[in-house]
Enzyme design. Sequence first.
Site, PDB file in Angstrom:
ATOM      1  N   HIS A  81      75.625-122.497 -17.742  1.00 20.35           N
ATOM      2  CA  HIS A  81      76.046-121.725 -18.950  1.00 20.35           C
ATOM      3  C   HIS A  81      77.176-120.907 -19.323  1.00 20.35           C
ATOM      4  CE1 HIS A  81      71.461-121.908 -19.878  1.00 20.35           C
ATOM      5  NE2 HIS A  81      71.848-123.202 -19.886  1.00 20.35           N
ATOM      6  N   GLU A  83      77.421-117.835 -18.962  1.00 25.64           N
ATOM      7  CA  GLU A  83      77.767-116.497 -18.420  1.00 25.64           C
ATOM      8  C   GLU A  83      78.096-116.610 -17.141  1.00 25.64           C
ATOM      9  OE1 GLU A  83      75.381-117.986 -20.356  1.00 25.64           O
ATOM     10  OE2 GLU A  83      73.695-115.996 -21.244  1.00 25.64           O
ATOM     11  N   CYS A 107      69.353-116.728 -20.831  1.00 27.90           N
ATOM     12  CA  CYS A 107      67.979-117.090 -20.270  1.00 27.90           C
ATOM     13  C   CYS A 107      67.620-116.001 -19.022  1.00 27.90           C
ATOM     14  CB  CYS A 107      68.220-118.527 -19.954  1.00 27.90           C
ATOM     15  SG  CYS A 107      69.762-118.680 -18.696  1.00 27.90           S
ATOM     16  N   CYS A 110      70.811-116.531 -16.155  1.00 23.93           N
ATOM     17  CA  CYS A 110      71.554-116.074 -16.011  1.00 23.93           C
ATOM     18  C   CYS A 110      71.244-115.028 -15.992  1.00 23.93           C
ATOM     19  CB  CYS A 110      72.515-116.252 -17.796  1.00 23.93           C
ATOM     20  SG  CYS A 110      72.695-117.945 -17.458  1.00 23.93           S
TER      21      CYS A 110
HETATM   22  N1  LIG Z   1      72.401-117.504 -23.298  1.00 21.70           N
HETATM   23  C1  LIG Z   1      72.703-118.858 -22.939  1.00 21.70           C
HETATM   24  C2  LIG Z   1      71.948-119.718 -23.506  1.00 21.70           C
HETATM   25  C3  LIG Z   1      72.221-120.803 -23.242  1.00 21.70           C
HETATM   26  N2  LIG Z   1      73.061-121.685 -23.104  1.00 21.70           N
HETATM   27  C4  LIG Z   1      74.028-123.038 -23.514  1.00 21.70           C
HETATM   28  C5  LIG Z   1      73.089-123.685 -22.880  1.00 21.70           C
HETATM   29  C6  LIG Z   1      73.134-125.445 -23.986  1.00 21.70           C
HETATM   30  O1  LIG Z   1      74.302-125.853 -24.186  1.00 21.70           O
HETATM   31  C7  LIG Z   1      73.234-124.334 -25.497  1.00 21.70           C
HETATM   32  C8  LIG Z   1      71.471-124.494 -25.669  1.00 21.70           C
HETATM   33  O2  LIG Z   1      71.648-125.584 -26.309  1.00 21.70           O
HETATM   34  P1  LIG Z   1      70.373-125.711 -27.079  1.00 21.70           P
HETATM   35  O3  LIG Z   1      69.053-126.103 -26.442  1.00 21.70           O
HETATM   36  O4  LIG Z   1      70.004-124.635 -28.098  1.00 21.70           O
HETATM   37  O5  LIG Z   1      70.047-127.212 -27.849  1.00 21.70           O
HETATM   38  O6  LIG Z   1      73.599-123.202 -24.904  1.00 21.70           O
HETATM   39  C9  LIG Z   1      73.940-120.537 -23.451  1.00 21.70           C
HETATM   40  O7  LIG Z   1      75.115-121.040 -21.942  1.00 21.70           O
HETATM   41  N3  LIG Z   1      73.501-119.370 -22.480  1.00 21.70           N
HETATM   42 ZN   LIG Z   2      71.210-118.811 -18.848  1.00 20.44          ZN
END
Ligand SMILES: Nc1ccn([C@H]2C[C@H](O)[C@@H](COP(=O)(O)O)O2)c(=O)n1
Ligand SMILES: [Zn+2]
Length: 163
Positions: A81, A83, A107, A110
């Site tokens: 992710h 973060e 999430c 993170c």
């Molecule tokens: N705070 C966050 C939440 C999610 N991510 C990333 C992880 C995945 O690459 C994407 C989420 O995918 P989705 O379930 O919306 O198709 O975003 C992050 O980097 N930071």
């Molecule tokens: Zn995360």
Amino acid sequence: MSAKRSDYISWDEYFMGVAHLSGMRSKDPNTQVGACIVSPDNKILSMGYNGFPKGCSDDEFPWERENDNDRNLTKYPFVTHSELNAILNYRGGSLEGTKLYVSLFPCNECAKAIIQAGIRTVVYDSDKYEGTPSNRAAKRMFDAAGVNYVQYRKTGRMIRIEV
Ligand SMILES: Nc1ccn([C@H]2C[C@H](O)[C@@H](COP(=O)(O)O)O2)c(=O)n1
Ligand SMILES: [Zn+2]
């Protein structure tokens, strides 16, 4: 003597803009997330976006959200992710007392890293997964650990950069 410009961007616009710009490096076809870590005296310390770890090819690992490919794999076990990447990209020592700007609310995984790194404030833009177990767990941990989280207030300013 000319007067100084008055239409310069604010610190919040600058740092959230940098977070969004960083997210534009992501190869995730569904959700691109960017993060920017800032010192108490407004210096950018680190940035990150969501992607696969070093050595894990963007062309070989799966970007699917659901197990509907022949390999039965999704991106979720592989992607780092934004973060966490921003935290891990920092090579300068402690992140104690810093602020994290992120384009999507963190999430639960993170959130743990943010707390343990000593980041004190999270400024987030979208909260599109609000109410999910991960989102609720992240907020619960932030509340318990005294990490402030505030939603970025959009100013409506369009920042256009020709590159
Ligand atoms: N705070 C966050 C939440 C999610 N991510 C990333 C992880 C995945 O690459 C994407 C989420 O995918 P989705 O379930 O919306 O198709 O975003 C992050 O980097 N930071
Ligand atoms: Zn995360």
